[in-house]
Design an enzyme around this catalytic site. Sequence first.
Site, mmCIF file in Angstrom:
data_model
loop_
_atom_site.group_PDB
_atom_site.id
_atom_site.type_symbol
_atom_site.label_atom_id
_atom_site.label_comp_id
_atom_site.label_asym_id
_atom_site.label_seq_id
_atom_site.Cartn_x
_atom_site.Cartn_y
_atom_site.Cartn_z
ATOM 1 N N GLU A 222 0.886 -1.175 0.000
ATOM 2 C CA GLU A 222 0.000 0.000 0.000
ATOM 3 C C GLU A 222 0.916 1.214 0.000
ATOM 4 O O GLU A 222 1.506 1.557 1.029
ATOM 5 C CB GLU A 222 -0.888 -0.004 1.259
ATOM 6 C CG GLU A 222 -1.864 -1.158 1.338
ATOM 7 C CD GLU A 222 -3.023 -1.035 0.356
ATOM 8 O OE1 GLU A 222 -3.225 0.055 -0.215
ATOM 9 O OE2 GLU A 222 -3.714 -2.043 0.140
ATOM 10 N N CYS A 256 -2.225 9.421 2.108
ATOM 11 C CA CYS A 256 -1.881 8.827 0.808
ATOM 12 C C CYS A 256 -2.948 9.159 -0.232
ATOM 13 O O CYS A 256 -2.670 9.184 -1.420
ATOM 14 C CB CYS A 256 -1.714 7.321 0.946
ATOM 15 S SG CYS A 256 -3.150 6.527 1.664
#
Length: 483
Positions: A222, A256
């Site tokens: 991720e 993110c």
Amino acid sequence: MFANLTIHDTKLEECQGLYRCAWTSFHIWKHSSFQDRILYMRKMRSLIVAHLDQLIDIICADTGKVPVEAVTADLLTVVDYLKHVEKHGVKALRPQKVPTPLTLFGRRSCIEYQPRGVVLVISPWNYPFQLSLVPVIAAVFAGNSVILKPSEVTPKVGAAIKRLIELCEFPPGVVQVALGGKDLGAELVKGGPDYIFFTGSVRTGKTIQQEAAKRLIPTTLELGGKDPMIVCADANLKRAAKGAVWGAFTNMGQVCMSVERLYVERSVHDQFVTLLVAEVEKLTQGSGSDHDLGAMTWPGQVEIVKEHVNDALTRGAKLLTGLPPDKWDLSKGLFIPLMVLVDVTPEMKIMQEETFGPVLPVMPFEDIDEAVRLANGTSFGLNASVWSSDLKKARRIARELVSGNVVINDVIISVANPHLPFGGVKESGIGRYHGEVGLQTFCHQRAVVVSRGRRKSELNWYPYRGKLALFKKMVKLLYGRKR
Ligand code: NAD
């Protein structure tokens, strides 16, 4: 319970012992029932809720974020995920019957989910509680034992997680928390886990993937994002401006999935920028519970933001809010100002590399094709948003975006639905978590075929003598029709 936390760094020599303990416990834990595992999930959930205030204080002190964001994005997400797993986890992991074709007459088929073994979870500092615990919960619920290494940038949160795990009283070795930095992370990767779940930068993700490839250890990565937001002229502009400001500046942009590039249809560009600036000017920054924005978490990230803003200003961009880096006052903490930038171009670092700070660069676009081309024009693909009052058009644009997640007339929020898979494409990562797939990821899918075993033999077994004509007839009969 969470007062006087001691931060005891794990020594590299301790890694082998952690693995030995994890493997021993795995062979017991994998036989535990889902009902037993659910009891641990409930216990963790009630411990978090009972100690909410202490945990908020620890997260805020360690990250610089404001309390509302510690609750909504770090703590609520974890208890919500626990509840989700308690309710839906068994369904995702119980054996699934699948059809058996006529050619396998007399057998039955199913998929079983078998835990992988020891899962290594390595997590970052921006949502240190959530991004550590959500994968740990999924891996443990799926029957694995876990070694977690949280980020060294937020060590108090790491120590609080370690205490929380102790309080949950999992059987020894089912969840172990190792505290330390990069070297410890690298040593744990070398230790040979059965699966690696990594959240962090693209650079570290690539290093881990290379190391994992040596032993074909499967991974979920991720990684970073440079998420675009596309605002069409027919969007609800006031809502879009508020959404852009929250999407770009929540957690000081250290997300993110934050809005890192804003593309606005040229006919409404100036009007939209005026709305944006007005929204930014309403926000307050500080460390109390009434503030909207806190500080940056660590000086390393401030340097990256500085570099990107300076690069943009040198190449002709203009700041509409905030100050250039040489005028930032960091004497009272890492409280850097919120910056809306215009006159940016696609080649600038601010439009290509992950900034991970409170900067919102805005660019006009002429038509949908250009918006899509610009939005897809980076090496990332984590999240994106499209804003238009014509939902058909918005869906059409969204389908053109190369991105793991897309939100229409909203920002970031797909990650908050635990039924939806989460993850990136391109350099934003490999694999998915959350949703059913997020539990199944931590298992081997095992294909099972069962025959009652009553017949003496099967048609496809020896001898072949005299069977060729029969099989040819079968192929023609079953597959010869056009439809
Ligand atoms: P980072 O890559 O520097 O560190 C992440 C973790 O990896 C830390 O625990 C660190 O100690 C460890 N680590 C560093 N080098 C290692 C090595 N060689 N071997 C093993 N472990 C190692 O990332 P960061 O600065 O902590 O986090 C910010 C990054 O994380 C941003 O790029 C952000 O976009 C990304 N992120 C992604 C998601 C997502 O879900 N896609 C979520 C949050 C953050």
